[in-house]
Design a protein around this motif. Structure first.
Motif, PDB file in Angstrom:
ATOM      1  N   VAL A 261      -6.238  -1.146  67.397  1.00  0.00           N
ATOM      2  CA  VAL A 261      -6.744   0.083  66.774  1.00  0.00           C
ATOM      3  C   VAL A 261      -5.947   0.373  65.513  1.00  0.00           C
ATOM      4  O   VAL A 261      -4.713   0.353  65.527  1.00  0.00           O
ATOM      5  CB  VAL A 261      -6.648   1.275  67.737  1.00  0.00           C
ATOM      6  CG1 VAL A 261      -7.127   2.556  67.058  1.00  0.00           C
ATOM      7  CG2 VAL A 261      -7.458   1.015  68.996  1.00  0.00           C
ATOM      8  N   GLU A 262      -6.648   0.641  64.416  1.00  0.00           N
ATOM      9  CA  GLU A 262      -6.038   1.146  63.197  1.00  0.00           C
ATOM     10  C   GLU A 262      -6.653   2.504  62.894  1.00  0.00           C
ATOM     11  O   GLU A 262      -7.855   2.708  63.097  1.00  0.00           O
ATOM     12  CB  GLU A 262      -6.269   0.194  62.019  1.00  0.00           C
ATOM     13  CG  GLU A 262      -5.642  -1.174  62.180  1.00  0.00           C
ATOM     14  CD  GLU A 262      -4.128  -1.136  62.170  1.00  0.00           C
ATOM     15  OE1 GLU A 262      -3.558  -0.166  61.621  1.00  0.00           O
ATOM     16  OE2 GLU A 262      -3.500  -2.067  62.704  1.00  0.00           O
ATOM     17  N   VAL A 263      -5.837   3.432  62.409  1.00  0.00           N
ATOM     18  CA  VAL A 263      -6.306   4.790  62.115  1.00  0.00           C
ATOM     19  C   VAL A 263      -6.006   5.095  60.656  1.00  0.00           C
ATOM     20  O   VAL A 263      -4.869   4.937  60.198  1.00  0.00           O
ATOM     21  CB  VAL A 263      -5.612   5.823  63.020  1.00  0.00           C
ATOM     22  CG1 VAL A 263      -6.161   7.223  62.737  1.00  0.00           C
ATOM     23  CG2 VAL A 263      -5.798   5.468  64.491  1.00  0.00           C
ATOM     24  N   VAL A 264      -7.034   5.524  59.917  1.00  0.00           N
ATOM     25  CA  VAL A 264      -6.852   5.941  58.522  1.00  0.00           C
ATOM     26  C   VAL A 264      -7.362   7.364  58.376  1.00  0.00           C
ATOM     27  O   VAL A 264      -8.308   7.781  59.056  1.00  0.00           O
ATOM     28  CB  VAL A 264      -7.585   5.005  57.536  1.00  0.00           C
ATOM     29  CG1 VAL A 264      -7.073   3.585  57.665  1.00  0.00           C
ATOM     30  CG2 VAL A 264      -9.095   5.021  57.769  1.00  0.00           C
TER      31      VAL A 264
ATOM     32  N   GLN B  33     -11.108  11.373  59.538  1.00  0.00           N
ATOM     33  CA  GLN B  33     -10.265  10.308  60.079  1.00  0.00           C
ATOM     34  C   GLN B  33     -11.168   9.220  60.627  1.00  0.00           C
ATOM     35  O   GLN B  33     -12.232   9.508  61.185  1.00  0.00           O
ATOM     36  CB  GLN B  33      -9.359  10.853  61.182  1.00  0.00           C
ATOM     37  CG  GLN B  33      -8.312   9.877  61.690  1.00  0.00           C
ATOM     38  CD  GLN B  33      -7.489  10.472  62.814  1.00  0.00           C
ATOM     39  OE1 GLN B  33      -7.918  10.497  63.966  1.00  0.00           O
ATOM     40  NE2 GLN B  33      -6.308  10.976  62.494  1.00  0.00           N
ATOM     41  N   VAL B  34     -10.778   7.971  60.449  1.00  0.00           N
ATOM     42  CA  VAL B  34     -11.587   6.843  60.896  1.00  0.00           C
ATOM     43  C   VAL B  34     -10.723   5.931  61.759  1.00  0.00           C
ATOM     44  O   VAL B  34      -9.635   5.520  61.341  1.00  0.00           O
ATOM     45  CB  VAL B  34     -12.167   6.043  59.710  1.00  0.00           C
ATOM     46  CG1 VAL B  34     -13.040   4.894  60.219  1.00  0.00           C
ATOM     47  CG2 VAL B  34     -12.975   6.954  58.787  1.00  0.00           C
ATOM     48  N   GLU B  35     -11.228   5.642  62.953  1.00  0.00           N
ATOM     49  CA  GLU B  35     -10.575   4.672  63.830  1.00  0.00           C
ATOM     50  C   GLU B  35     -11.301   3.343  63.718  1.00  0.00           C
ATOM     51  O   GLU B  35     -12.517   3.276  63.887  1.00  0.00           O
ATOM     52  CB  GLU B  35     -10.591   5.147  65.284  1.00  0.00           C
ATOM     53  CG  GLU B  35      -9.681   6.313  65.553  1.00  0.00           C
ATOM     54  CD  GLU B  35      -9.578   6.640  67.035  1.00  0.00           C
ATOM     55  OE1 GLU B  35     -10.206   5.914  67.839  1.00  0.00           O
ATOM     56  OE2 GLU B  35      -8.885   7.608  67.383  1.00  0.00           O
ATOM     57  N   LEU B  36     -10.558   2.299  63.414  1.00  0.00           N
ATOM     58  CA  LEU B  36     -11.091   0.950  63.289  1.00  0.00           C
ATOM     59  C   LEU B  36     -10.657   0.160  64.514  1.00  0.00           C
ATOM     60  O   LEU B  36      -9.466  -0.119  64.693  1.00  0.00           O
ATOM     61  CB  LEU B  36     -10.582   0.287  62.015  1.00  0.00           C
ATOM     62  CG  LEU B  36     -10.770   1.092  60.715  1.00  0.00           C
ATOM     63  CD1 LEU B  36     -10.051   0.424  59.560  1.00  0.00           C
ATOM     64  CD2 LEU B  36     -12.236   1.268  60.409  1.00  0.00           C
TER      65      LEU B  36
ATOM     66  N   ILE C 178     -15.924   7.414  63.272  1.00  0.00           N
ATOM     67  CA  ILE C 178     -15.683   8.383  62.205  1.00  0.00           C
ATOM     68  C   ILE C 178     -15.525   9.763  62.828  1.00  0.00           C
ATOM     69  O   ILE C 178     -16.459  10.290  63.452  1.00  0.00           O
ATOM     70  CB  ILE C 178     -16.843   8.369  61.189  1.00  0.00           C
ATOM     71  CG1 ILE C 178     -17.024   6.953  60.622  1.00  0.00           C
ATOM     72  CG2 ILE C 178     -16.604   9.365  60.067  1.00  0.00           C
ATOM     73  CD1 ILE C 178     -18.310   6.771  59.864  1.00  0.00           C
ATOM     74  N   LYS C 179     -14.353  10.343  62.651  1.00  0.00           N
ATOM     75  CA  LYS C 179     -14.048  11.629  63.269  1.00  0.00           C
ATOM     76  C   LYS C 179     -14.403  12.782  62.335  1.00  0.00           C
ATOM     77  O   LYS C 179     -14.295  12.670  61.108  1.00  0.00           O
ATOM     78  CB  LYS C 179     -12.557  11.703  63.621  1.00  0.00           C
ATOM     79  CG  LYS C 179     -12.056  10.555  64.483  1.00  0.00           C
ATOM     80  CD  LYS C 179     -12.668  10.580  65.869  1.00  0.00           C
ATOM     81  CE  LYS C 179     -12.045   9.509  66.762  1.00  0.00           C
ATOM     82  NZ  LYS C 179     -12.620   9.504  68.117  1.00  0.00           N
ATOM     83  N   PRO C 180     -14.817  13.930  62.898  1.00  0.00           N
ATOM     84  CA  PRO C 180     -15.109  15.103  62.070  1.00  0.00           C
ATOM     85  C   PRO C 180     -13.825  15.779  61.603  1.00  0.00           C
ATOM     86  O   PRO C 180     -12.730  15.512  62.110  1.00  0.00           O
ATOM     87  CB  PRO C 180     -15.894  16.006  63.018  1.00  0.00           C
ATOM     88  CG  PRO C 180     -15.369  15.663  64.374  1.00  0.00           C
ATOM     89  CD  PRO C 180     -15.067  14.194  64.330  1.00  0.00           C
TER      90      PRO C 180
END
Length: 801
Positions: A124-127, A201-204, A224-226
């Protein structure tokens, strides 16, 4: 029998957990203002959570006993509070006080990312939105492409499709606001209808994620997070302004939010307008035909985009319900010389008269989405539910071109407009329910996902028939805390799918040879078809966490049911000059994948290596045959869907080092190898297999006692290896080297903060080819130098502390 056993286990877990009690509270600062994002750890259970935008946290189902709560927040003193849980609910409210030296915001974001990585056995990568703003591309997927293992299929300057470790289309799930985004993702030329300004925020997730997201997540997921819920008693927003030199793009995005005590709203309007984009060459070759470009611009690649977003709902301590409404609309042209049966029949004088007009061929896409997300706490349970409706409406316009037995002149009796080549309309209904539970050292999640699709078609051209599709899945996921260093993971999921394809008959007659002689009749291009699929999948993994070392591994089986195009396609793909045929007998894909990742972190440097091995017993692919269809495909090569066993492996590597107080460097690299082990293309790789890539970065981040803050200067040197392992008609792609530069800062002008960033993509205007580009087959180079300037102006209209 297996399903019955699964439901019994689920019921047992639900009943057993009902004896647990709840622990909650609110975290505030020294002025009693709520603190969001505080990490709260419950020992010795190893449970952890974070406070929400209002400072609240909760552990809804904890066994009775003696515990200690640890509150950690960057810039504040850590506090430890003992608690004794005996029954009912326990509430702990606490004030945190600043530490002697406060650290910057970037460290806070890093701590949240670290928390997420330590809890998941998957890669998991988080940006966050700061990362997205620093790397703004033509679309959200382009903005994420710097991450190792993430690539895109570029479609002009405003559209793109995601690839995760070389796999895309219906093998990658995109989730927005908790619901799977459903467009026409099967098409190479169909972009993703997502507004990147609306992403917080986006979790890949790289690797098999089917046990969480369902069938299509066989390669991974992009979640894709709100934006967080606004603080209480506030009214504010932000204005984003963006401009790009390569395609003369200008755009803005306006955000306005507000909240009272319980009720809130968050809205956004985005408008982008762009011209034909430039490439660093004045001539390209479309299947050996020379095409000259005026001012180095690809004629008819202009477009515009309008996006509307609104979220509103009620937030309480143990209950929240939020509605998300969005509508994204875009109109964009296709490169005029690379579409249709005869690319030479292009009126260049008309096409080159303006760089901003959109002539045929072009596409219009509208995606409407309405989602409700609700969550509530019950004794021993935290229940989450998402209910969604989507409507994707796509139209492709092109001059009428006859081939085979199509009439030379378009009949006046036709109700379909003469310029409407294809039309797709998809309506989707979704329901997800998940229950989060804790039982001793077990953290459990159980849920169901259901989705119903109704797909209709139109236009004078045929490729994919209309169809209806239903899918449902049920899963049980257990995270077991063995001790303070080891976490074990296990998941089981059952999926069921059903697809019903509608018969399609040509609107014109063809000459058919029969025993009685030649007969003129309308041909059936797709027969009615009904298929059902089901599968059990599983996943198992572990995390080993020390202060400096993180080790994780995950092994799992995934499943993907064939889509309508793979089963029943039977027509010309005008974008790829091919005649594509489906196979109604295809079996569902099965995939087995092992992921292993190791991370070592020191105060000044960190290293992460993520590797994977993937095996498909029956991978579905579009196989180019030696046949050509001269009657219904105008002589184009026939591509037939087929299956073969496939082996894939690869790795991503990240290394970061801060060698001086304000200077740091970063090295990112990725490698992928794939090979077909059976079938007609045995020994070949897979289509769109990305070549090895590396990025060497150097960054300078000065700090000023007064004036600008969050200032940075960053230079990326991207090296892309050659890709000579191809599947015909793909072409070999040579290696390339590209420089990208970015800089930014935040200024305060008369109490108002302004965030400014600038990028110089392809700084040296290098001519290079991208192997995963939609236009790679016609030797079309990537966009030339592009200077991107963006400005963000946040504002506050009302705030009561």
């Amino acid at each position: 029998m297996k399903l019955t056993l699964f439901l019994l286990l689920f019921s047992f877990a639900m009943n057993a957990l009902g004896q647990n009690v709840s622990l909650s509270g609110k975290i505030t600062d020294e002025r009693n203002n709520p603190l969001p994002g505080v990490t709260v750890r419950l020992s010795p259970s190893m449970l952890a959570t974070q406070s929400d935008a209002s400072g609240y946290f909760t552990f809804p189902h904890v066994p009775a006993g003696h515990y200690s709560l640890t509150f950690s927040y960057t810039g504040y003193r850590q506090q430890v509070v003992p608690v004794h849980l005996v029954g009912g609910g326990t509430e702990v409210n606490i004030n945190l006080y600043p530490a002697p030296q406060e650290l910057g915001e970037v460290v806070v974001a890093g701590d949240r990312t670290e928390f997420r990585k330590r809890e998941e056995s998957m890669n998991v990568e988080v940006v966050n939105e700061v990362y997205i703003r620093r790397n703004l591309g033509g679309s959200l997927m382009k903005s994420l492409e710097r991450q190792p293992g993430i690539k895109t299929i570029g479609i002009g300057s405003g559209q793109s499709k995601p690839l995760i470790r070389g796999l895309g289309f219906n093998r990658v799930v995109v989730v927005e606001n908790g619901v799977k985004h459903e467009g026409q993702q099967w098409g190479v030329d169909h972009g993703l209808e997502i507004d990147q300004f609306a992403a917080s925020q986006v979790e890949l997730i790289k690797g098999a994620a089917s046990f969480v997201y369902g069938s299509d997540a066989i390669a991974g997921a992009i979640d894709i997070k709100p934006h967080p819920v606004p603080p209480k008693h506030t009214l504010g927003g932000a204005v984003d302004i963006i401009g790009k030199t390569n395609n003369n793009l200008y755009g803005t995005s306006l955000n306005l939010y507000g909240r009272k005590e319980r009720w809130f709203f968050d809205s956004r309007v985005t408008r982008l307008d762009y011209a034909d984009y430039r490439v660093p060459t004045s001539r390209v070759y479309v299947y050996d035909y020379a095409v000259d470009l005026k001012d180095n611009r690809l004629r008819n690649t202009a477009g515009h985009e309008t996006n509307l977003h609104l979220s509103t709902g009620v937030v309480e301590e143990k209950y929240r319900s939020v509605f998300y409404l969005s509508n994204t609309y875009s109109k964009s042209g296709f490169f005029a010389n690379a579409h249709g049966l005869e690319p030479r029949r292009v009126n260049t004088e008309e096409q080159d008269a303006s760089h901003r007009d959109i002539l045929m061929p072009y596409q219009k896409v509208n995606h409407f989405k309405l989602i409700n997300r609700s969550s509530f706490s019950l004794p021993g349970h935290e229940v989450e539910a998402e209910l969604g409706y989507q409507k994707n409406f796509r139209q492709e316009f092109s001059p009428y071109v006859n081939h085979g037995y199509m009439p030379p002149l378009y009949p006046t009796r036709m109700r379909t407009p003469q310029t409407l080549e294809r039309e797709f309309e998809k309506q989707v209904y979704s329901l997800n329910i998940k229950d989060n539970m804790a039982w001793g050292r077990h953290t459990l999640a159980a849920g169901v996902n259901t989705e119903y699709q109704d797909n209709s078609i139109g236009g004078w051209s045929f490729l994919v028939p209309a169809f209806r599709q239903f899918s449902a899945g049920a899963f049980l996921y257990d995270k077991f805390t063995l001790n303070e260093h080891w976490l074990l993971h296990g998941a089981l999921r059952y999926d069921y799918g059903k697809i019903k394809i509608t018969k399609y008959t040509d609107w014109f007659n063809s000459d058919v040879q029969t025993q009685e002689g030649t007969v003129s009749q309308a041909l059936v291009r797709a027969d009615s078809l009904q298929r059902q699929f089901q599968s059990f999948i599983w996943s198992a993994g572990f995390n080993y966490n020390r202060e400096k070392l993180q080790l994780k591994a995950n092994l799992g089986k995934s499943f993907r049911m064939p889509i309508a195009k793979e089963l029943a396609a039977n027509g010309v793909n005008y974008h790829y000059f091919s005649y594509e045929k489906g196979d109604p007998g295809l079996s569902p894909e099965q995939s087995y994948q092992l992921d292993v990742s190791v991370t070592w972190t020191q105060p000044k440097w960190s290293v992460q290596l993520s590797s994977f091995y993937n095996y498909f017993p029956n991978y579905i692919y579009l196989n180019p045959t030696s046949r050509h269809d001269y009657y219904y495909g105008a002589g184009n090569q026939v591509f037939q869907y087929a299956q073969s066993s496939v082996m894939r492996y690869g790795a991503e590597f990240e290394a970061k080092y801060r060698f001086l107080k304000h200077w740091s460097t970063e090295f990112l690299a990725e490698y992928l190898y794939s090979e077909q082990l059976s079938g007609e293309k045995k020994g070949y790789t897979l289509p769109f297999s990305p070549p090895p890539t590396a990025i060497i970065n150097i960054s300078y981040e000065p700090q000023f006692s007064r004036g600008p803050k969050n200032t940075y200067f960053s230079l990326d040197y991207r090296l892309t290896g050659s890709q000579y392992r191809i599947v015909p008609p793909e072409k070999k792609t040579p290696a390339s080297q590209v420089l990208n530069f970015s800089a930014g800062t935040t200024l305060r002008v008369s109490r108002q903060e302004l965030s400014i960033s600038v990028q110089a993509q392809n700084l040296l205007n290098t001519r290079y080819l991208n192997h995963t580009s939609f236009y790679r087959l016609i030797e079309l180079p990537e966009a030339g130098r592009n200077i991107i300037l963006s400005l963000k102006v946040p504002f506050t209209l009302l705030r009561h502390d």
